[in-house]
Design an enzyme around this catalytic site. Structure first.
Site, short mmCIF file in Angstrom:
data_model
loop_
_atom_site.label_atom_id
_atom_site.label_comp_id
_atom_site.label_asym_id
_atom_site.label_seq_id
_atom_site.Cartn_x
_atom_site.Cartn_y
_atom_site.Cartn_z
N LEU C 75 -0.78 30.60 36.96
CA LEU C 75 -0.09 31.10 35.94
C LEU C 75 0.18 30.52 34.87
CD1 LEU C 75 1.73 34.05 38.03
CD2 LEU C 75 -0.37 34.23 36.79
N HIS C 298 10.84 31.30 53.73
CA HIS C 298 10.69 32.49 53.60
C HIS C 298 10.74 32.88 55.05
CE1 HIS C 298 8.73 36.36 52.96
NE2 HIS C 298 9.10 36.31 51.61
N ARG C 363 17.11 35.61 52.55
CA ARG C 363 16.25 35.01 53.03
C ARG C 363 16.68 33.59 53.83
NH1 ARG C 363 11.54 34.57 48.22
NH2 ARG C 363 10.79 36.49 48.32
N GLU C 462 6.41 26.30 38.29
CA GLU C 462 6.90 25.78 39.46
C GLU C 462 7.06 24.14 39.46
OE1 GLU C 462 5.01 26.70 43.04
OE2 GLU C 462 6.56 26.12 44.56
N ARG C 472 15.35 31.05 44.69
CA ARG C 472 14.78 31.93 43.63
C ARG C 472 14.82 33.27 44.12
NH1 ARG C 472 10.00 33.97 43.77
NH2 ARG C 472 9.20 32.82 45.31
N LEU C 478 6.53 34.63 39.52
CA LEU C 478 5.43 35.00 38.46
C LEU C 478 5.89 35.12 36.98
CD1 LEU C 478 3.48 37.69 40.89
CD2 LEU C 478 3.28 35.31 40.81
#
Lengths: 246, 240, 679
Positions: C75, C298, C363, C462, C472, C478
């Site tokens: 991205l 995660h 998380r 990143e 984050r 994104l």
């Protein structure tokens, strides 16, 4: 489980390759590519060069992996090679692993092919010409939900090349149709619609892909289930362009 | 306009000045349209053949009437010649496109797979080319038999269409040739009808795809079945 | 700690400072503090427009004489390359994949935040800014984060114009969902494949520029060295992965958009080939590496099934909305069919410990507690190396309450994915999940202009240490990648480029030759080592060390042990690695060897950074820094800084020298730093 592999080995595009037999001890939980990892560790241990094959995300979305497994693109399940698991096979099975075969996808080494033709297909028109900063507000043009949904469904193509590999004609019509349909469904794609389809089909032919005979092997092999009607849309867009004298 | 993509292969370029008429899809459209003309023709032809069930005179009247159709605007046999020219043109277009696409397809995969398994494609879809060739060979024989050559295998008259028909199909192996050809034609129509709908861009939804497939199957059964009736019934003496 | 306070022991270890808890004493050297000199002052909301106005402009006619190298086509890279191409610069874009479209941004599932307030639920640029700052646990810069929130609205406009098929409502307008526990619906999404659709949009824009001739794309090329001439970044050395050729590419500016380094843990949700090499080579040439220990873990990934495991697959966190997480109370029950374990023998540990938030705790907490119960021996699933690493995520209650069709509609694709990978039917048997490394907040240090400490080297996405602080927020990766690539970098880089084109550099310039030589020697070294162990086996072992000691929970002792283990393993790697084949062809082992060699050095720095940061912050829990009831404890008085590390060089025999720590103090002018609580 013991798997008897026959793997295509080819050192470079310039030389002839051959199928070479190997035996691997795998477990059912392994993905197909992890089984090849095990084979490669064995080979390195024996001082033989590991088999070159492509993979990156290993979660079925990047489109890097692509193997012809026992005569089927991505193997017996409808998924990517990286999401195929060894539980789809039996102890003692013989598995023949070949690279995608199509002249526009030349073999680079072993199971790795060059799919840059797909990039050129997109470069030839698979975009909306809007420069950064030139966009109106996102809500300026509503898009009916059915069109938006269909655009999304066909935009999920991962560009793996299984459609070309599976097509008896070596045609890239499904890949092409997916992008044409995605952009044709959206108001943003209308301005360039005629020119886009003509340029993209022209590039498709220029790359040496075959013509479509509507057999449907492509959609059956597509890990993302891109439906055959995208080719119908491709054809009707080209017909419209033809009528407009493009 | 050439793109500057130096790797992996400098010779690969972006094409410039593409025209819709010069694409493979244009070839496919030509095949589809000429194919549709044939479909219309075989439907009419089959209808005429079934006149054989109405007896000698009805069949011959029909055959004669074909030649007087369009009179007096057209001369005797005029419409038939228009149809013939149309059919020959369609044949040239259909076969030329097929040959060009066939050549393209075989050069798109010169290195074949060692193992190949098909997932979903029908036999009829994969036999379009050889099936088409079979039909073409049959056509040559068929024209020699009934139209240009008028060969009566039993040595009987050739100027009476009905008698020629009966004399031909009373020979079992001739009937067999016709039946085999009708199987080929049926298969060709089955995939051809669907394929033409797709090529013409008429199958944009799952439903329309089902309809097109169904149309293919129906046409295949009606045409191949309809054509087969006369030879079979002649062989078994119902038509005589 | 100043030089005067530092002593060096006979074995070369630098003794630490006299600060209260300098755990990393001896492992690092203190350097001068640094500051971000590019961020304007004044009201937050005016800073970005001020900077855009102050940044000089490159005359459009001159742009075609100015060249830029952009490494990476995710991205942040593809969007930057496309935008700079559109502006008229001469751009060279590099990726190791066979196509720019395969960069790992493609795998992002959830969505992208934007402060559009299309729902009228009280969202605003300021609220997105606030949520992001808070989510980052007050370890990011206010100016940067505010700009990110500001630019977020432009991203959505741009992507829609490109034809990105975002989810829509029946009225034809864009749909939003709430994500990651925030109270407004600001997340735009394209089913579970938002990253894919955004990347394809950027990729198509990039291909358009390739066709226009403004961008030259070098696929299957890996950057192996940065060329620095007279203190400025002027090019890269890249290896053509097909021909093996070592190529020199020169330009006026270099942009790294090469992604994160989560693969230092071997198992992560990153792509197999994601690596740190581009960033690390720049770090070794003088770019500071900031907060390398900030990694995001995660909680809802599919567990490891055996030592053959090559990567981990993430499942959307939304599963925790309806699934209940539990493990057996008794170790003896761990290998039983979960359906046979009665309710009273189940420990719904998140609901037990955090009654207010239950299964929806952040998380890091969900991840850490999962590790804790597994370390206690109460994990479930297959035993891998003697431990069961997995906890149940049970939908039985939700199925009873909502019915199976509702669950299918909500999570059908995730359940299918789980079934495909594990071979188990989650409608019948509880899912098994385990945390996995997912994203890194750390990266190369950049100023407000996204320029690193090497002039002419910019870092986006990143790969930079970014706007995410110590943790984050969901759907922000994104946003940041595209903000950097489409809107920030193209506007800030022109200030640097206004003085360009710089003096032409000959390919035989000593700095170029030296860089080339270094790459060649490295390649030759790997090929000639002729050892006995494969690259992967080293990588896996390094990953185990990192996961064990520098993962979710860290202690000073553990980190010190990890540093020792890494150093020993690294030496063994350089002596005993086996890379077969040649350098003049496709050689995947050779590619991996270079990446793993850099991971070793990075891994050590991560441990040192983690050792230095004696606080529990964001996604990281330091054993030594917890409240009485075992919760994370941040120390704003001591650690409200960005830890930016300088490469110290290596000793003669490849021994590690202590890296130099430069601190950038974080000022909070507009937000109050609050300690979080989920109990």
């Amino acid at each position: 489980m013991i798997i008897n592999l026959k793997v295509w080995r080819q050192d470079s595009p310039a030389v002839e390759g051959e199928l070479v037999s190997y035996q691997v001890e795998a477990s059912e939980d392994m993905s197909f590519l992890e089984m090849l990892d095990v084979l490669n560790e064995d080979l390195i241990g024996k001082g033989e060069e590991p088999v070159v094959f492509e993979s990156d995300c290993r979660e079925g979305i990047c489109g890097s992996c692509g193997l012809m497994i026992n005569g089927q693109a991505h193997g017996p399940e409808v998924t990517t090679s990286c999401q195929l698991h060894m539980r789809s096979f039996k102890d003692g099975d013989e598995i023949v692993v070949e690279p995608w075969r199509a002249d526009p996808f030349p073999v680079l080494k072993d199971l790795m092919v060059d799919r840059s033709a797909f990039d050129r297909l997109i470069a030839s028109g698979g975009y909306v010409s809007v420069n950064t900063g030139a966009a109106p507000d996102a809500h300026a043009v509503p898009v009916p939900k059915p069109n938006a949904d269909r655009a999304f469904d066909v935009a999920t193509c991962i560009g793996c090349g299984a459609c070309v590999a599976a097509c008896p004609n070596g045609s890239a019509s499904l890949f092409l149709g997916a992008k044409i349909t995605h952009l044709s469904e959206l108001p943003q794609g209308q301005a360039e619609r005629d020119q886009r389809v003509v340029n993209m089909v022209g590039q498709h032919d220029h790359e040496g892909f075959g013509g479509c005979t509507n057999i449907g092997e492509c959609t059956a092999a597509c890990p993302k289930g891109i439906p055959l009607d995208v080719i119908s849309r491709l054809n009707s867009d080209l017909r419209t362009a033809l009528r407009h004298g493009r | 306009m050439a793109t500057t993509r130096p790797s992996p292969d400098q010779t690969r370029t972006l094409v410039s000045g593409a025209h819709a008429a010069r694409t493979t899809i244009a070839l496919k459209l030509a095949m589809a349209v000429s194919g549709l003309i044939f479909i219309a023709f075989v439907l009419g032809h089959m209808y005429g053949n079934l006149k054989a069930f109405a007896g000698h005179d009805a069949f011959n009247d029909y055959a004669h009437h074909l030649r007087t159709l369009g009179e007096p605007v057209l001369p005797y046999g005029g419409l038939l010649w228009i149809i013939r020219v149309g059919l020959i043109a369609s044949l040239v277009v259909h076969v030329t496109s097929a040959v060009l696409l066939w050549k393209r397809a075989s050069s798109a995969r010169q290195h074949k797979y060692a193992v190949r398994k098909y997932r979903s494609s029908t036999l009829s879809s994969r036999t379009m080319r050889w099936g088409g060739l079979t039909i073409l060979l049959f056509l040559v024989w068929h024209l020699l038999n009934f139209s240009i050559g008028k060969v009566n295998p039993q040595g009987g008259p050739t100027n009476d269409p009905y008698d020629l028909l009966v004399d031909t199909f009373e020979v079992w192996w001739l009937t067999l040739i016709y039946l085999v050809a009708m199987v080929a034609l049926g298969m060709h129509l089955r995939h051809g009808t669907w394929s033409a709908s797709q090529t013409l861009g008429l199958t944009n939804s799952a439903r329309s795809r089902r309809t097109a497939n169904l149309a293919g199957i129906t046409l295949a059964v009606v045409v191949a079945g309809g054509f087969s009736l006369v030879p079979i019934f002649t062989l078994f003496g119902v038509i005589s | 700690m100043t030089d005067a306070h530092r002593t060096t022991t006979p074995d070369g270890i630098v003794q630490g400072s006299d600060e209260q808890h300098d755990d990393a004493a001896g492992y690092y050297v203190d350097g001068e503090p640094i500051a971000d000199t590019k961020a304007p002052g004044g009201p937050l909301a005016e800073r970005w427009s001020t900077r855009q106005f102050d940044a000089k402009i490159v005359n459009p006619a001159n742009r075609r004489k100015v060249s830029a190298i952009i490494v990476g086509t995710g991205l942040a890279g593809a969007s930057a390359a496309a935008t700079m191409g559109e502006a008229g610069y001469v751009v060279k874009s590099f990726c190791y994949q066979d196509s720019p479209r395969r960069a790992h941004s493609i795998a992002a599932q959830g969505g992208i935040n934007a402060a559009k307030n299309y729902k009228g639920d009280g969202d605003s640029v300021h609220r997105l800014f606030y949520d992001t700052i808070k989510g980052g646990d007050y370890r990011s810069r206010e100016s940067n984060v505010y700009r990110l929130a500001e630019v977020s609205v432009n991203i959505i406009d741009q992507c829609v114009a490109q034809g990105v098929p975002f989810a829509r409502e029946y009225g034809g307008l864009l749909d939003n969902r709430s994500f990651g526990g925030v109270q407004v619906s600001r997340t735009f999404y394209a089913r579970g494949q938002t990253g894919q659709q955004l990347l394809l949009g950027a990729y198509q824009a990039l291909e358009r520029q390739i066709a226009a001739g403004t961008v030259h794309c070098y696929t299957r090329h890996e950057m192996l060295e940065l060329i620095v001439v007279d203190g400025r970044a002027r090019g890269i050395i890249a290896r053509d992965l097909v021909s093996g050729e070592i190529e020199t590419h020169l330009a006026d500016v270099v942009v790294l958009a090469s992604g994160g380094y989560g693969n230092v843990f071997y198992l992560s949700t990153n792509a197999m080939n994601s690596n740190v090499t581009a960033s690390w080579r720049a770090h070794r040439k003088g770019a500071l590496m900031a907060n390398p220990c900030y990694t995001q873990i995660h909680p809802t990934c599919i567990p490891v099934t055996g030592t053959h495991q090559s990567k981990l697959t993430l499942m959307s966190e939304s599963l925790r909305n309806d699934g209940r997480i539990w493990v057996p109370k008794k170790k003896a029950d761990c290998d039983k069919d979960p359906r046979d374990i009665p309710e009273e023998d189940r420990d719904y540990y998140l609901e037990r410990i955090y009654p207010a938030f239950g299964n929806l705790v952040p998380r890091d907490i969900a991840s850490r507690q999962a590790k804790n119960v597994c370390d206690e021996g109460r994990g479930v699933g297959p035993e891998v190396e003697g431990v069961r690493r997995g906890v149940y995520l049970d939908f039985a209650d939700a199925m009873e309450r909502l019915g199976r069709p509702a669950i299918e509609a909500k999570y059908g694709n995730l359940f299918d994915m789980y079934a495909r990978i594990t071979g188990e039917d989650p409608y019948q048997v509880p899912m098994r999940i385990y945390p996995a490394v997912h994203y890194v907040m750390g990266g190369l240090w950049v100023d407000y202009d996204l320029q690193s400490t090497i002039p002419g080297l910019f870092v986006t996405g990143e790969a930079n240490f970014s706007d995410h602080g110590a943790n984050r927020l969901g759907a922000s990766a994104l946003m940041q990648g595209l903000a950097d690539g489409y809107f920030v970098l193209p506007n800030t880089i022109r200030d640097y480029l206004s003085a360009s084109p710089f003096e032409k550099i000959a390919e035989d310039h000593p700095a170029v030759v030296e860089a080339q030589q270094a790459v060649r020697e490295r390649v030759d070294k790997f090929l000639s080592t002729n050892g006995t162990r494969s690259v992967d086996s080293y990588h896996r072992e390094l990953g185990n060390i990192m996961w064990e000691y520098c993962g979710m929970e860290r202690t000073a002792d553990g980190l010190r042990k990890a540093i020792d283990l890494i150093r020993t393993l690294r030496q063994d790697f350089h002596r005993n690695v086996r890379v077969l084949g040649s350098g003049e062809n496709i050689n995947q082992s050779l590619e991996k060897a270079g990446r793993v060699a850099d991971f070793f050095e990075l891994g050590e720095l991560m441990c040192i950074d983690a050792l230095n940061r004696r606080e529990s912050c964001g996604g990281h829990f330091r054993g030594e820094s917890q409240t009485e009831d075992g919760e994370a404890l941040r120390h704003d008085d001591q650690y409200a800084y960005v830890a930016a590390w300088a490469w110290p060089g290596q000793g003669e025999d490849g021994e590690s020298l202590p890296p130099v720590l430069h601190k950038e103090h974080l000022n909070y002018e507009f937000t109050e730093m609050k300690q979080r609580s989920y109990k």
